[in-house]
Write a protein that holds these residues in place. Structure first.
Motif, PDB file in Angstrom:
ATOM      1  N   PHE A   4       1.114  -1.246   0.024  1.00 29.82           N
ATOM      2  CA  PHE A   4      -0.096   0.097  -0.128  1.00 29.82           C
ATOM      3  C   PHE A   4       0.763   1.221  -0.146  1.00 29.82           C
ATOM      4  CE2 PHE A   4      -2.162   3.240   2.528  1.00 29.82           C
ATOM      5  CZ  PHE A   4      -3.159   3.658   1.938  1.00 29.82           C
ATOM      6  N   THR A   5       0.404   2.145  -0.882  1.00 27.74           N
ATOM      7  CA  THR A   5       1.239   3.451  -0.821  1.00 27.74           C
ATOM      8  C   THR A   5       0.312   4.376  -0.471  1.00 27.74           C
ATOM      9  OG1 THR A   5       2.702   2.747  -2.541  1.00 27.74           O
ATOM     10  CG2 THR A   5       2.552   5.161  -2.441  1.00 27.74           C
ATOM     11  N   PRO A   6       0.502   5.094   0.723  1.00 26.30           N
ATOM     12  CA  PRO A   6      -0.338   6.120   0.943  1.00 26.30           C
ATOM     13  C   PRO A   6      -0.363   7.266   0.158  1.00 26.30           C
ATOM     14  CG  PRO A   6       1.329   6.258   2.437  1.00 26.30           C
ATOM     15  CD  PRO A   6       2.136   4.961   1.359  1.00 26.30           C
ATOM     16  N   PRO A   7      -1.485   7.970   0.089  1.00 24.61           N
ATOM     17  CA  PRO A   7      -1.402   9.223  -0.629  1.00 24.61           C
ATOM     18  C   PRO A   7      -0.497  10.308  -0.288  1.00 24.61           C
ATOM     19  CG  PRO A   7      -3.911   8.674  -0.058  1.00 24.61           C
ATOM     20  CD  PRO A   7      -2.761   7.929   0.722  1.00 24.61           C
ATOM     21  N   ALA A   8      -0.005  10.945  -1.347  1.00 23.85           N
ATOM     22  CA  ALA A   8       0.945  12.149  -1.085  1.00 23.85           C
ATOM     23  C   ALA A   8       0.608  12.817   0.327  1.00 23.85           C
ATOM     24  CB  ALA A   8       1.420  12.918  -2.265  1.00 23.85           C
ATOM     25  N   ALA A   9      -0.632  13.257   0.385  1.00 22.31           N
ATOM     26  CA  ALA A   9      -1.106  14.072   1.500  1.00 22.31           C
ATOM     27  C   ALA A   9      -0.837  13.315   2.696  1.00 22.31           C
ATOM     28  CB  ALA A   9      -2.513  14.525   1.277  1.00 22.31           C
ATOM     29  N   ASP A  10      -1.370  12.257   2.882  1.00 19.80           N
ATOM     30  CA  ASP A  10      -1.093  11.406   4.194  1.00 19.80           C
ATOM     31  C   ASP A  10       0.547  11.146   4.538  1.00 19.80           C
ATOM     32  OD1 ASP A  10      -3.635  11.208   4.419  1.00 19.80           O
ATOM     33  OD2 ASP A  10      -3.750   9.153   3.696  1.00 19.80           O
ATOM     34  N   ALA A  11       1.193  10.799   3.515  1.00 17.20           N
ATOM     35  CA  ALA A  11       2.566  10.627   3.607  1.00 17.20           C
ATOM     36  C   ALA A  11       3.337  12.076   4.131  1.00 17.20           C
ATOM     37  CB  ALA A  11       3.415  10.329   2.464  1.00 17.20           C
ATOM     38  N   MET A  12       2.926  13.044   3.503  1.00 16.33           N
ATOM     39  CA  MET A  12       3.661  14.359   4.178  1.00 16.33           C
ATOM     40  C   MET A  12       3.243  14.580   5.437  1.00 16.33           C
ATOM     41  SD  MET A  12       5.355  17.004   3.935  1.00 16.33           S
ATOM     42  CE  MET A  12       6.098  16.761   2.238  1.00 16.33           C
ATOM     43  N   ARG A  13       1.677  14.413   5.745  1.00 16.85           N
ATOM     44  CA  ARG A  13       1.235  14.632   7.075  1.00 16.85           C
ATOM     45  C   ARG A  13       2.229  13.876   8.129  1.00 16.85           C
ATOM     46  NH1 ARG A  13      -2.857  13.806  10.775  1.00 16.85           N
ATOM     47  NH2 ARG A  13      -4.034  15.809  11.407  1.00 16.85           N
ATOM     48  N   ALA A  14       2.210  12.431   7.922  1.00 14.38           N
ATOM     49  CA  ALA A  14       3.006  11.805   8.612  1.00 14.38           C
ATOM     50  C   ALA A  14       4.543  12.152   8.930  1.00 14.38           C
ATOM     51  CB  ALA A  14       3.090  10.199   8.152  1.00 14.38           C
ATOM     52  N   LYS A  15       5.116  12.709   7.744  1.00 14.09           N
ATOM     53  CA  LYS A  15       6.544  13.005   7.792  1.00 14.09           C
ATOM     54  C   LYS A  15       6.558  14.571   8.942  1.00 14.09           C
ATOM     55  CE  LYS A  15       9.058  13.458   4.244  1.00 14.09           C
ATOM     56  NZ  LYS A  15       9.658  13.875   2.847  1.00 14.09           N
ATOM     57  N   LEU A  16       5.678  15.111   8.630  1.00 13.56           N
ATOM     58  CA  LEU A  16       5.565  16.379   9.449  1.00 13.56           C
ATOM     59  C   LEU A  16       5.166  16.095  11.029  1.00 13.56           C
ATOM     60  CD1 LEU A  16       3.284  18.858   7.131  1.00 13.56           C
ATOM     61  CD2 LEU A  16       5.836  19.047   7.875  1.00 13.56           C
ATOM     62  N   LEU A  17       4.382  15.027  11.181  1.00 11.80           N
ATOM     63  CA  LEU A  17       4.038  14.599  12.538  1.00 11.80           C
ATOM     64  C   LEU A  17       5.483  14.026  13.163  1.00 11.80           C
ATOM     65  CD1 LEU A  17       0.447  13.266  12.313  1.00 11.80           C
ATOM     66  CD2 LEU A  17       1.385  15.244  13.743  1.00 11.80           C
ATOM     67  N   LEU A  18       6.416  13.056  12.635  1.00  3.40           N
ATOM     68  CA  LEU A  18       7.288  12.503  12.915  1.00  3.40           C
ATOM     69  C   LEU A  18       8.392  13.509  13.346  1.00  3.40           C
ATOM     70  CD1 LEU A  18       8.864  10.070  13.703  1.00  3.40           C
ATOM     71  CD2 LEU A  18       9.506  10.091  11.224  1.00  3.40           C
ATOM     72  N   ALA A  19       8.449  14.571  12.430  1.00  2.48           N
ATOM     73  CA  ALA A  19       9.589  15.767  12.744  1.00  2.48           C
ATOM     74  C   ALA A  19       9.162  16.628  13.891  1.00  2.48           C
ATOM     75  CB  ALA A  19       9.695  16.606  11.509  1.00  2.48           C
ATOM     76  N   ALA A  20       7.785  16.637  13.988  1.00  2.00           N
ATOM     77  CA  ALA A  20       7.077  17.315  15.288  1.00  2.00           C
ATOM     78  C   ALA A  20       7.469  16.664  16.399  1.00  2.00           C
ATOM     79  CB  ALA A  20       5.852  17.781  14.884  1.00  2.00           C
ATOM     80  N   SER A  41      11.503  17.454   8.071  1.00  5.15           N
ATOM     81  CA  SER A  41      10.559  16.735   7.311  1.00  5.15           C
ATOM     82  C   SER A  41      10.798  16.919   5.846  1.00  5.15           C
ATOM     83  CB  SER A  41       9.266  17.080   7.878  1.00  5.15           C
ATOM     84  OG  SER A  41       8.963  18.370   7.411  1.00  5.15           O
ATOM     85  N   SER A  42      11.616  17.709   5.377  1.00  2.81           N
ATOM     86  CA  SER A  42      12.209  17.765   4.183  1.00  2.81           C
ATOM     87  C   SER A  42      10.745  18.762   3.545  1.00  2.81           C
ATOM     88  CB  SER A  42      12.358  16.737   3.279  1.00  2.81           C
ATOM     89  OG  SER A  42      13.494  16.090   3.842  1.00  2.81           O
ATOM     90  N   SER A  43      10.229  19.531   4.215  1.00  2.00           N
ATOM     91  CA  SER A  43       8.947  20.287   3.675  1.00  2.00           C
ATOM     92  C   SER A  43       9.398  21.874   3.733  1.00  2.00           C
ATOM     93  CB  SER A  43       7.966  19.759   4.737  1.00  2.00           C
ATOM     94  OG  SER A  43       6.653  20.315   4.201  1.00  2.00           O
ATOM     95  N   ASN A  44       8.347  22.337   4.133  1.00  2.00           N
ATOM     96  CA  ASN A  44       8.271  23.993   4.404  1.00  2.00           C
ATOM     97  C   ASN A  44       7.111  24.498   5.360  1.00  2.00           C
ATOM     98  OD1 ASN A  44       5.917  24.555   2.686  1.00  2.00           O
ATOM     99  ND2 ASN A  44       7.160  24.075   0.925  1.00  2.00           N
ATOM    100  N   LYS A  45       7.316  25.549   5.772  1.00  2.00           N
ATOM    101  CA  LYS A  45       6.374  26.102   6.960  1.00  2.00           C
ATOM    102  C   LYS A  45       5.005  26.111   6.243  1.00  2.00           C
ATOM    103  CE  LYS A  45       7.683  29.990   8.220  1.00  2.00           C
ATOM    104  NZ  LYS A  45       8.404  31.354   8.842  1.00  2.00           N
TER     105      LYS A  45
END
Length: 191
Positions: A4-20, A41-45
């Motif tokens: 299963f590959t989570p949708p990009a939004a779920d994956a990004m949300r999970a990365k943000l939560l882990l970094a947080a 999280s390799s993201s942005n504000k």
């Protein structure tokens, strides 16, 4: 079988939560920096604000996730509260950020509106303890909420001590600490 590959939004949300999780556990809500969370999280504000609305919203989402994961991993067992306390101790040992996040939540968000996940999980657990007390499984020496609070806090006792106290008990190894928690809850119930 395809994974299963989570949708990009779920994956990004999970990365943000882990970094947080790492940021908030280390420095709390006030000390946390959105820039560090975004970088980790390799993201942005903008993504943080998009998914969570604010730093506080991210913190609250993380607390909600942590509570949900803990309840899933360690459901309350009113038939054996000492064993439940031991499993809760084990969960804290495997996930040391949980007691830290709980402390920061208590210190920095206590005056804010309560989180529904915590309110509902507390209500369910208190109701389970009350039911067990009425059925004669648990003693009635404490009100249900007080008994539950004592058990939960005994499970987290070793994570809540000061460094000065820790120096007094350095010889108490983790397995013995766990047994002390289990024994203390057993004694509390026999009281």
């Amino acid at each position: 079988m395809a994974s299963f590959t989570p949708p990009a939004a779920d994956a990004m949300r999970a990365k943000l939560l882990l970094a947080a999780r790492d940021e908030f556990a280390a420095v709390g809500l006030t000390g946390a920096r959105i820039e560090r969370i975004a970088a980790a999280s390799s993201s942005n504000k903008a993504q943080i604000f998009h998914y969570f609305g604010s730093k506080e919203g991210l913190f609250d989402a993380l607390i909600t996730q942590t509570v949900t994961e803990t309840l899933t991993e360690v459901p309350i067992d009113t038939d054996d509260l000492p064993a439940y306390a031991g499993r809760l101790f084990d969960s804290y040992a495997r996930r040391p950020w949980v007691p830290r996040l709980a402390t920061w939540y208590r210190l920095e968000r206590a005056a804010d509106a309560p989180l529904e996940a915590i309110v509902s999980s507390n209500a369910e657990a208190v109701a389970a303890v009350e039911h067990a007390q009425r059925a004669g499984v648990l003693p009635r020496s404490y009100r249900p909420a007080v008994l539950l609070g004592l058990v939960v806090h005994l499970a987290g006792f070793w994570d809540a001590t000061t460094p000065e106290f820790d120096t007094l008990v350095t010889a108490v190894v983790p397995a013995r600490r766990r047994q002390i928690v289990v024994d203390a809850v057993g004694s509390l119930l026999r009281g």
